[in-house]
Design an enzyme around this catalytic site. Structure first.
Site: not given
Ligand code: UT7
Length: 330
Positions: A117, A257, A287
């Protein structure tokens, strides 16, 4: 006027595919919903390059041709091309090599630069050095990715974020003090396990097993990357301001970004910038990895004024991250 040559951005080109993949489309593919995606990332839809035989270069070519038309130059005038991408058409030859051929840039040499990125920022700094050296007059710097080619559309943690697109800028020498002023670029390979593609390189060449295990897709531990991104992008942007004796008041635009709106908000907050000074198009494109920053410049080009101070900032796989200070030249 001064004797010092800076590398000024003198034109911007861009391309996004027509096909849209909306949050509602994704609801039918994985267990997710529009509200979750919008509130956690800021994304509503992304563009996908569809069609047999279409690759990253097919997005870069129209972007570069548009750039040449806008600046009124012939591709034969291009001296060099650098493409920041993690989704090259093939491992070799480089996508830059293929694009130079396709647009008729027969006097140019070029290469792909892999910094995920941060690929566009790394490429921009590299391209600026070529101009500052005095040896090159027209360098095209591209950020482009066909992320849909490495995304597992059954993995809800990654497929909701990424999209396809290409953006580019032309760098030319400037003696008015405009252009790329300063860059802080960082890398930390200990971040690799948290965001990478497992197979397809010399470590794990492609086999039936690697394909069956879905190891040719992007693997991301979202939350871990998120924590590092918030800190890394905000820290380096603040450091760039400090070492140039600037405050948020001196900055016309933050060009971040577009990985997650919450990462962007944290960076703007740390720099003391209000939201109206932050370029944000993640809701429409998602992204696009290497393409996010030049696509922002492409979308906002008409609003930019000569002399505006811009901070371009990124964080991504590697880990790689950085911030670049640009004084707009036109
Ligand atoms: O591009 C350069 C590098 N990349 C980035 O900078 C991306 C950085 N990361 C992110 O943007 C975020 O971590 C994500 C958008 C990928 C995920 O968001 P998050 O707030 O960190 O979610 P999480 O992985 O902590 O998951 C929270 C909850 C989990 O459920 P429980 O365990 O709390 O019950 C996940 O299973 O959300 C759940 N979850 C979803 N729910 C609905 C994860 N993905 C999804 C989804 N839809 N697509």
């Amino acid at each position: 006027m001064s004797d010092k040559i800076t590398a000024a951005i003198t034109a911007v080109g861009g391309y996004v595919p027509e096909d849209k993949l909306t949050n509602f489309d994704l609801e039918k593919m994985v267990d997710t919903n529009d509200e979750w995606i919008r509130s956690r990332t800021g994304i509503s839809e992304r563009r996908i390059l569809k069609g047999e035989g279409k690759a990253t270069s097919d997005m870069v070519v129209p972007a570069v041709l548009q750039l040449c038309e806008k600046r009124g130059i012939d591709p034969l005038e291009i001296d060099a091309m650098i493409i920041g991408t993690v989704t090259p058409d093939m491992i070799f030859p480089s996508t830059a090599n293929l694009v130079c051929h396709k647009v008729g840039a027969r006097n140019a040499w070029g290469f792909d630069l892999l910094a995920a990125c941060s690929g566009f920022l790394y490429s921009l700094t590299t391209g600026a050095s070529l101009i500052e050296s005095g040896r090159y007059k027209k360098v095209v710097v591209v950020g482009a990715d066909k992320m849909s080619s490495i995304i597992d559309y059954s993995d809800r943690a990654t497929c909701i974020i990424f999209g396809d697109g290409a953006g580019c800028v032309l760098l030319e020498p400037n003696t008015e003090g405009n252009g790329i002023h300063d860059s802080i670029l960082r890398s930390d390979g200990s971040g690799a396990p948290h965001l990478h593609m497992k197979a397809g390189g010399s470590l794990h060449p492609a086999t039936y097993e690697t394909v069956a295990a879905k190891e040719h897709y992007a693997y991301q531990e979202g939350q871990h990357v998120f924590k590092h991104a918030v800190k890394g992008m905000a820290d380096v942007s603040a450091e760039l301001l400090e070492r140039n004796h600037l405050t948020g008041n001196d900055i016309a635009w933050l060009v971040p970004h577009q990985a997650n709106k919450r990462i962007i908000d944290a960076t703007a907050d740390r720099m003391g910038l209000s939201t109206d000074k932050v370029m944000l198009n993640i809701q429409r494109y998602g992204n696009t990895t290497g393409a996010t920053i030049p696509l922002c410049l492409w979308d906002w080009e008409k609003q930019l004024k000569k002399g505006d101070n811009l901070v371009l900032a990124a964080f991504g796989g590697g880990f790689t991250w950085g911030a670049t200070l640009v004084k707009w030249a036109y």
